[in-house]
Scaffold this active site. Structure first.
Site, PDB file in Angstrom:
ATOM      1  N   CYS A 159      63.371  26.424  49.558  1.00 44.85           N
ATOM      2  CA  CYS A 159      64.775  26.771  49.814  1.00 44.85           C
ATOM      3  C   CYS A 159      65.138  26.739  51.291  1.00 44.85           C
ATOM      4  O   CYS A 159      66.297  26.915  51.648  1.00 44.85           O
ATOM      5  CB  CYS A 159      65.103  28.149  49.234  1.00 44.85           C
ATOM      6  SG  CYS A 159      64.337  29.510  50.117  1.00 44.85           S
ATOM      7  N   TYR A 215      26.038  37.981  20.087  1.00 42.24           N
ATOM      8  CA  TYR A 215      25.692  38.945  21.127  1.00 42.24           C
ATOM      9  C   TYR A 215      26.561  40.206  21.167  1.00 42.24           C
ATOM     10  O   TYR A 215      26.411  41.033  22.051  1.00 42.24           O
ATOM     11  CB  TYR A 215      25.680  38.293  22.506  1.00 42.24           C
ATOM     12  CG  TYR A 215      26.973  37.625  22.910  1.00 42.24           C
ATOM     13  CD1 TYR A 215      28.121  38.364  23.160  1.00 42.24           C
ATOM     14  CD2 TYR A 215      27.035  36.239  23.061  1.00 42.24           C
ATOM     15  CE1 TYR A 215      29.295  37.741  23.530  1.00 42.24           C
ATOM     16  CE2 TYR A 215      28.209  35.617  23.433  1.00 42.24           C
ATOM     17  CZ  TYR A 215      29.342  36.379  23.660  1.00 42.24           C
ATOM     18  OH  TYR A 215      30.504  35.761  24.028  1.00 42.24           O
ATOM     19  N   LYS A 267      23.560  34.086  29.902  1.00 42.61           N
ATOM     20  CA  LYS A 267      24.999  33.965  29.650  1.00 42.61           C
ATOM     21  C   LYS A 267      25.293  32.508  29.293  1.00 42.61           C
ATOM     22  O   LYS A 267      25.248  31.624  30.136  1.00 42.61           O
ATOM     23  CB  LYS A 267      25.798  34.393  30.877  1.00 42.61           C
ATOM     24  CG  LYS A 267      27.299  34.346  30.617  1.00 42.61           C
ATOM     25  CD  LYS A 267      28.068  35.102  31.677  1.00 42.61           C
ATOM     26  CE  LYS A 267      29.542  35.160  31.315  1.00 42.61           C
ATOM     27  NZ  LYS A 267      30.181  33.829  31.357  1.00 42.61           N
ATOM     28  N   LYS A 313      25.917  36.213  37.923  1.00 43.86           N
ATOM     29  CA  LYS A 313      26.149  34.777  37.920  1.00 43.86           C
ATOM     30  C   LYS A 313      25.130  34.033  38.784  1.00 43.86           C
ATOM     31  O   LYS A 313      24.662  34.548  39.802  1.00 43.86           O
ATOM     32  CB  LYS A 313      27.569  34.467  38.458  1.00 43.86           C
ATOM     33  CG  LYS A 313      28.688  35.093  37.659  1.00 43.86           C
ATOM     34  CD  LYS A 313      28.698  34.699  36.211  1.00 43.86           C
ATOM     35  CE  LYS A 313      29.654  33.597  35.848  1.00 43.86           C
ATOM     36  NZ  LYS A 313      31.035  33.757  36.148  1.00 43.86           N
ATOM     37  N   ALA A 347      46.978  23.877  37.252  1.00 46.31           N
ATOM     38  CA  ALA A 347      47.622  24.339  38.485  1.00 46.31           C
ATOM     39  C   ALA A 347      48.178  23.153  39.262  1.00 46.31           C
ATOM     40  O   ALA A 347      49.282  23.197  39.817  1.00 46.31           O
ATOM     41  CB  ALA A 347      46.622  25.107  39.334  1.00 46.31           C
ATOM     42  N   CYS A 396      58.502  33.840  51.505  1.00 43.43           N
ATOM     43  CA  CYS A 396      59.854  33.309  51.624  1.00 43.43           C
ATOM     44  C   CYS A 396      60.829  34.468  51.555  1.00 43.43           C
ATOM     45  O   CYS A 396      60.706  35.342  50.705  1.00 43.43           O
ATOM     46  CB  CYS A 396      60.088  32.330  50.468  1.00 43.43           C
ATOM     47  SG  CYS A 396      61.818  31.994  50.155  1.00 43.43           S
ATOM     48  N   GLU A 399      20.214  39.215  28.797  1.00 46.46           N
ATOM     49  CA  GLU A 399      20.261  37.967  28.035  1.00 46.46           C
ATOM     50  C   GLU A 399      20.914  36.869  28.847  1.00 46.46           C
ATOM     51  O   GLU A 399      21.688  37.146  29.761  1.00 46.46           O
ATOM     52  CB  GLU A 399      21.045  38.202  26.734  1.00 46.46           C
ATOM     53  CG  GLU A 399      22.447  38.735  26.977  1.00 46.46           C
ATOM     54  CD  GLU A 399      23.070  39.387  25.743  1.00 46.46           C
ATOM     55  OE1 GLU A 399      22.608  40.486  25.380  1.00 46.46           O
ATOM     56  OE2 GLU A 399      23.987  38.800  25.171  1.00 46.46           O
ATOM     57  N   CYS A 421      60.433  28.180  53.998  1.00 44.49           N
ATOM     58  CA  CYS A 421      60.058  27.963  52.607  1.00 44.49           C
ATOM     59  C   CYS A 421      60.319  26.509  52.218  1.00 44.49           C
ATOM     60  O   CYS A 421      61.425  26.012  52.417  1.00 44.49           O
ATOM     61  CB  CYS A 421      60.864  28.901  51.721  1.00 44.49           C
ATOM     62  SG  CYS A 421      60.675  28.531  49.967  1.00 44.49           S
ATOM     63  N   CYS A 471      66.260  31.489  46.495  1.00 44.40           N
ATOM     64  CA  CYS A 471      65.167  30.513  46.475  1.00 44.40           C
ATOM     65  C   CYS A 471      64.948  30.010  45.046  1.00 44.40           C
ATOM     66  O   CYS A 471      64.573  30.783  44.169  1.00 44.40           O
ATOM     67  CB  CYS A 471      63.878  31.132  47.018  1.00 44.40           C
ATOM     68  SG  CYS A 471      62.487  29.969  46.944  1.00 44.40           S
ATOM     69  N   ASP A 487      27.178  29.210  28.472  1.00 45.52           N
ATOM     70  CA  ASP A 487      28.434  28.645  28.953  1.00 45.52           C
ATOM     71  C   ASP A 487      29.100  27.876  27.808  1.00 45.52           C
ATOM     72  O   ASP A 487      29.033  26.657  27.729  1.00 45.52           O
ATOM     73  CB  ASP A 487      28.151  27.712  30.137  1.00 45.52           C
ATOM     74  CG  ASP A 487      29.420  27.391  30.908  1.00 45.52           C
ATOM     75  OD1 ASP A 487      30.472  27.981  30.597  1.00 45.52           O
ATOM     76  OD2 ASP A 487      29.353  26.548  31.813  1.00 45.52           O
TER      77      ASP A 487
HETATM   78  O1  D41 Z   1      26.430  34.529  26.549  1.00 45.18           O
HETATM   79  C1  D41 Z   1      27.560  34.877  26.822  1.00 45.18           C
HETATM   80  N1  D41 Z   1      28.461  34.010  27.215  1.00 45.18           N
HETATM   81  C2  D41 Z   1      27.954  36.320  26.681  1.00 45.18           C
HETATM   82  C3  D41 Z   1      29.288  36.675  26.856  1.00 45.18           C
HETATM   83  C4  D41 Z   1      27.002  37.322  26.366  1.00 45.18           C
HETATM   84  N2  D41 Z   1      25.715  37.014  26.193  1.00 45.18           N
HETATM   85  N3  D41 Z   1      27.399  38.606  26.231  1.00 45.18           N
HETATM   86  C5  D41 Z   1      28.700  38.965  26.387  1.00 45.18           C
HETATM   87  N4  D41 Z   1      29.047  40.267  26.218  1.00 45.18           N
HETATM   88  C6  D41 Z   1      30.294  40.654  26.364  1.00 45.18           C
HETATM   89  C7  D41 Z   1      30.647  42.097  26.160  1.00 45.18           C
HETATM   90  C8  D41 Z   1      29.672  42.985  26.873  1.00 45.18           C
HETATM   91  C9  D41 Z   1      32.023  42.403  26.688  1.00 45.18           C
HETATM   92  C10 D41 Z   1      30.620  42.395  24.704  1.00 45.18           C
HETATM   93  C11 D41 Z   1      29.693  38.007  26.716  1.00 45.18           C
HETATM   94  C12 D41 Z   1      31.019  38.485  26.850  1.00 45.18           C
HETATM   95  N5  D41 Z   1      31.282  39.803  26.676  1.00 45.18           N
HETATM   96  C13 D41 Z   1      32.155  37.658  27.205  1.00 45.18           C
HETATM   97  N6  D41 Z   1      32.255  36.369  27.115  1.00 45.18           N
HETATM   98  C14 D41 Z   1      33.469  35.983  27.542  1.00 45.18           C
HETATM   99  C15 D41 Z   1      34.160  37.065  27.915  1.00 45.18           C
HETATM  100  C16 D41 Z   1      33.356  38.135  27.701  1.00 45.18           C
END
Ligand code: D41
Length: 709
Positions: A428, A241, A131, A331, A47, A449, A129, A425, A455, A133
């Site tokens: 322009c 997963y 998530k 999150k 960006a 604008c 579970e 703007c 523009c 990264d």
């Molecule tokens: O651990 C993860 N990053 C994770 C990502 C996870 N444990 N489960 C996920 N399940 C899904 C669905 C429910 C849509 C099958 C995901 C993601 N999606 C996901 N990761 C990035 C976009 C979506």
């Protein structure tokens, strides 16, 4: 490298200032190009880079005589990675909606219960579970053997990284077991542990190689190596997963949890912290427990994910745009840091919106270097009293653009003045105004604008959007080329793209191949790329028009609903002349299209110049009809009204079900209605249907008709 800093609106620059700034921008952009293309290690965000280019383009547009020989717009950089082939996912890879606090999670389960008409005390289990990264990946196994691996990409198409994935020890080459489906796409996350990341960076630094900002980038960079031998030497890991295409429709098992057990039997790695939960309180306990243990994990996680366990319920719940209703990512709180605000720059978007962007003294927030942050709009700046020179608290959460949370006023320099948002703007010089919403009487938060067609920033943004990946996807016509062609008057509107070759052939003097940075081959390639896109699907065409609020999902909805260009345009013509007529209400009735969106579409088609562009485009291109959603279902293409009490379905589920079967669920009965599904207590709508002679059925008959008894 020092950053070019200027808050002077482009239209107030003196020629001397413009010359100096163009020189600085040329050097700065060249520097970032080098880092990006050659070293794969940008130090600024996309960006921010875009902003530099935009500022450069705006100055060049105002001072064409000052355009430098080494102008960034005249150089054609190496394309990033066209090296990997692309793979279309047989089943799209969905995204996840987010929850940020306990209440969001309670809302999530509440929504699910309402949608499914489950009582508050009816059992409802979730797989919970961490998530991870990392990067999502889809692994295709045929007869138990790994045949293909693709990155998530945009969810529909990803990069073919099969050779690299084969080098990852965690990813089995062959699945073992006698219940492995003939075809199965296993989805999961590729990641790198902290220790491996540190060791890799150390080795990279020692060898003068690239040092990665965080494990996620290191994993991505390692997976995207052209030489699979390099990937093989990088310690990538994998957790499964989810799944995509499966022969026979679904993998063996009736719940998410059972499928995970099958994955394990077949030899796929599962995260050991996964847990089956049976109440919201258990989900939240899981979240807090994982959060507390987070620092002790050997890999990065940015939250936890909850998924409805029962696959039949998942199926019923379906999706909203691209995210399943049956899953959510909860999150962890964002990470924060303080830094100084060096400048506020104004970007001009495709629809003229003036967006303020904070340029910050670079600062590491949660392992990522942040150099700019969104400021949203002028009210936000005023509300937080954000001033250039201030020390500010910056927050980063997941993938979202960093934000400024607050100002540390004790540290404010005495010279800092309240920020005055420009009313003209910067691209322009037209007035930029805040419209009053006719419905609410409220002043819009966004200043726009009014330059419209004159523009250059808006015109360039519109063209960039038109050729972008999910629109016309014209290779070789990137931002630089668009800006250069625009500046030189070769391409001012979208149709000009398709007449470029003819004009070039007819011209004696200024052939494209003689331009700096171009040659016979690159020009031939460009024309080839343009000609390849003379046939385009209706959804891409609609998306490419750049109508306010119309993103890919909406464009697809509209395209599916009208089917072909003629039908679509004649409806839009009717709306353009009668903005409140039946055609407008038909548009408004499309599931997923609200009134704001419908109004924006109507506004677009009320403008003659938009029709001029469309008509000129139609001289050049052929728009392919779209398959109407689920055309084979008995209710496909029909307009259905649900009324009265339904017992087996909530109203939302009924609507979603109709949509899934290619029908349109409307809110009111009219001559366009094909079918009314009425439950007990149906009133005026039922009467209206009788008057109009429209077929009325009950809920059981609905299920019989659609074959879901
Ligand atoms: O651990 C993860 N990053 C994770 C990502 C996870 N444990 N489960 C996920 N399940 C899904 C669905 C429910 C849509 C099958 C995901 C993601 N999606 C996901 N990761 C990035 C976009 C979506």
């Amino acid at each position: 490298m020092t950053m070019t800093k200027s808050t002077i609106p482009v239209d107030q620059l003196t020629p001397d200032e413009a010359r100096d700034e163009l020189a600085a921008l040329a050097a700065e952009i060249a520097y970032h190009d080098e880092l990006y293309y050659r070293e794969d290690a940008p130090v600024i965000s996309d960006a921010e880079y875009d902003m530099l280019r935009q500022r450069n383009a705006a100055i060049e547009a105002r001072f064409p005589e000052l355009v430098r020989d080494d102008s960034p717009n005249r150089r054609v950089g190496a394309k990033p990675s066209a090296q990997f082939g692309t793979i279309r996912h047989a089943v799209p890879m969905l995204s996840l909606s987010n929850a940020f606090d306990d209440q969001d999670v309670r809302d999530f389960t509440g929504r699910i219960r309402r949608f499914l008409r489950l009582a508050d005390d009816a059992p409802l289990a979730f797989a919970a579970e961490p998530k991870i990264d990392g990067l999502s990946i889809s692994l295709r196994y045929e007869r138990g053997r790994l045949v293909q691996a693709a990155t998530r990409g945009d969810g529909y198409e990803g990069e073919n990284v099969t050779a690299n994935v084969r080098t990852i020890k965690d990813v089995p080459d062959v699945l073992s077991g006698d219940d492995v489906p003939e075809v199965i796409e296993v989805r999961g996350e590729i990641y790198m542990t902290h220790a491996d990341f540190a060791a890799l960076n150390e080795a990279q630094a020692a060898n003068g190689g690239k040092v990665f900002a965080n494990p996620r980038n290191a994993a991505a960079g390692s997976l995207r190596q052209l030489d699979a031998a390099i990937t093989a030497a990088r310690p990538l890991k994998f957790f499964a997963y989810a799944w995509g295409e499966v022969s026979g429709g679904k993998p063996p098992g009736d719940t998410q949890w059972e499928i995970y057990q099958a994955f394990k039997r077949w030899g796929l790695p599962l995260n050991p912290l996964m847990r089956l939960c049976t109440s919201v309180d258990e989900l939240l306990a899981f979240y807090h427990e994982i959060g507390e243990g987070r620092a002790g994990l050997t890999y990065d996680i940015d939250g936890v994910v909850y998924k409805v366990n029962d696959l039949a319920l998942q199926e019923r719940l379906g999706f909203v745009s691209r995210a399943p209703r049956w899953a959510i990512a909860h999150k962890f709180p964002a990470q924060q840091a303080t830094t100084t605000l060096r400048d506020i720059e104004i970007q001009v978007g495709r629809t003229g919106a003036l967006t303020p962007v904070a340029r910050l003294q670079p600062i590491t927030v949660g392992g990522v270097v942040v150099t700019n942050a969104t400021l949203h709009n002028e009210d936000e700046i005023a509300r937080k009293d954000i001033r250039i020179g201030d020390t500010v608290v910056v927050q980063r959460a997941g993938d979202v653009i960093p934000q400024i949370v607050s100002v540390v006023t004790e540290k404010r320099p005495p010279s800092a003045e309240p920020y005055i948002f420009p009313e003209i703007c910067p691209a322009c010089g037209s007035h930029a105004v805040r419209e009053v919403n006719p419905k609410t009487g409220k002043v819009d938060a966004v200043r726009r604008c009014t330059g419209g067609l004159i523009c250059p920033a808006q015109a360039i943004e519109r063209l960039k959007h038109f050729v972008s990946r999910n629109a016309f996807d014209i290779e070789g016509l990137g931002e630089k080329q668009i800006t250069a062609f625009y500046t030189d008057g070769l391409i001012r509107r979208a149709p000009d793209i398709f007449t470029l070759q003819r004009r070039d052939e007819a011209s004696e003097l200024t052939k494209l191949k003689n331009r700096e940075g171009w040659g016979a081959t690159s020009v031939a390639k460009l024309f080839d790329a343009i000609n390849q896109r003379r046939r385009i699907s209706l959804d891409r065409f609609i998306y490419a028009l750049g109508i306010r609020h119309v993103g890919e999902t909406t464009a697809r909805l509209i395209a599916r609903s009208y089917g072909d260009l003629e039908t679509f345009l004649s409806a839009m013509r009717a709306i353009g002349t009668d903005p409140d007529g039946p055609q407008f209400h038909e548009l408004d009735d499309i599931e997923g299209i609200g009134t704001t969106l419908a109004r924006a579409i109507a506004d677009f088609f009320a403008e003659d110049h938009n029709w001029e562009v469309i008509d000129a485009l139609r001289e050049e291109i052929e728009v392919q009809p779209m398959e109407r959603a689920a055309a084979s279902s008995p209710v496909a293409g029909k307009t259905i009204v649900f009324t009265g009490g339904l017992t087996r379905l909530s109203r939302d589920e009924a609507k979603a079900m109709a949509e899934r079967l290619g029908a349109k669920a409307a809110g009111s009965v009219s001559a366009k209605t094909d079918l009314v599904v009425a439950g007990p207590g149906a009133g005026s709508k039922l009467k209206k249907a009788a008057e109009l002679g429209i077929e009325v059925i009950d809920e059981d008959e609905w299920f019989r008709r659609v074959g879901e008894v």
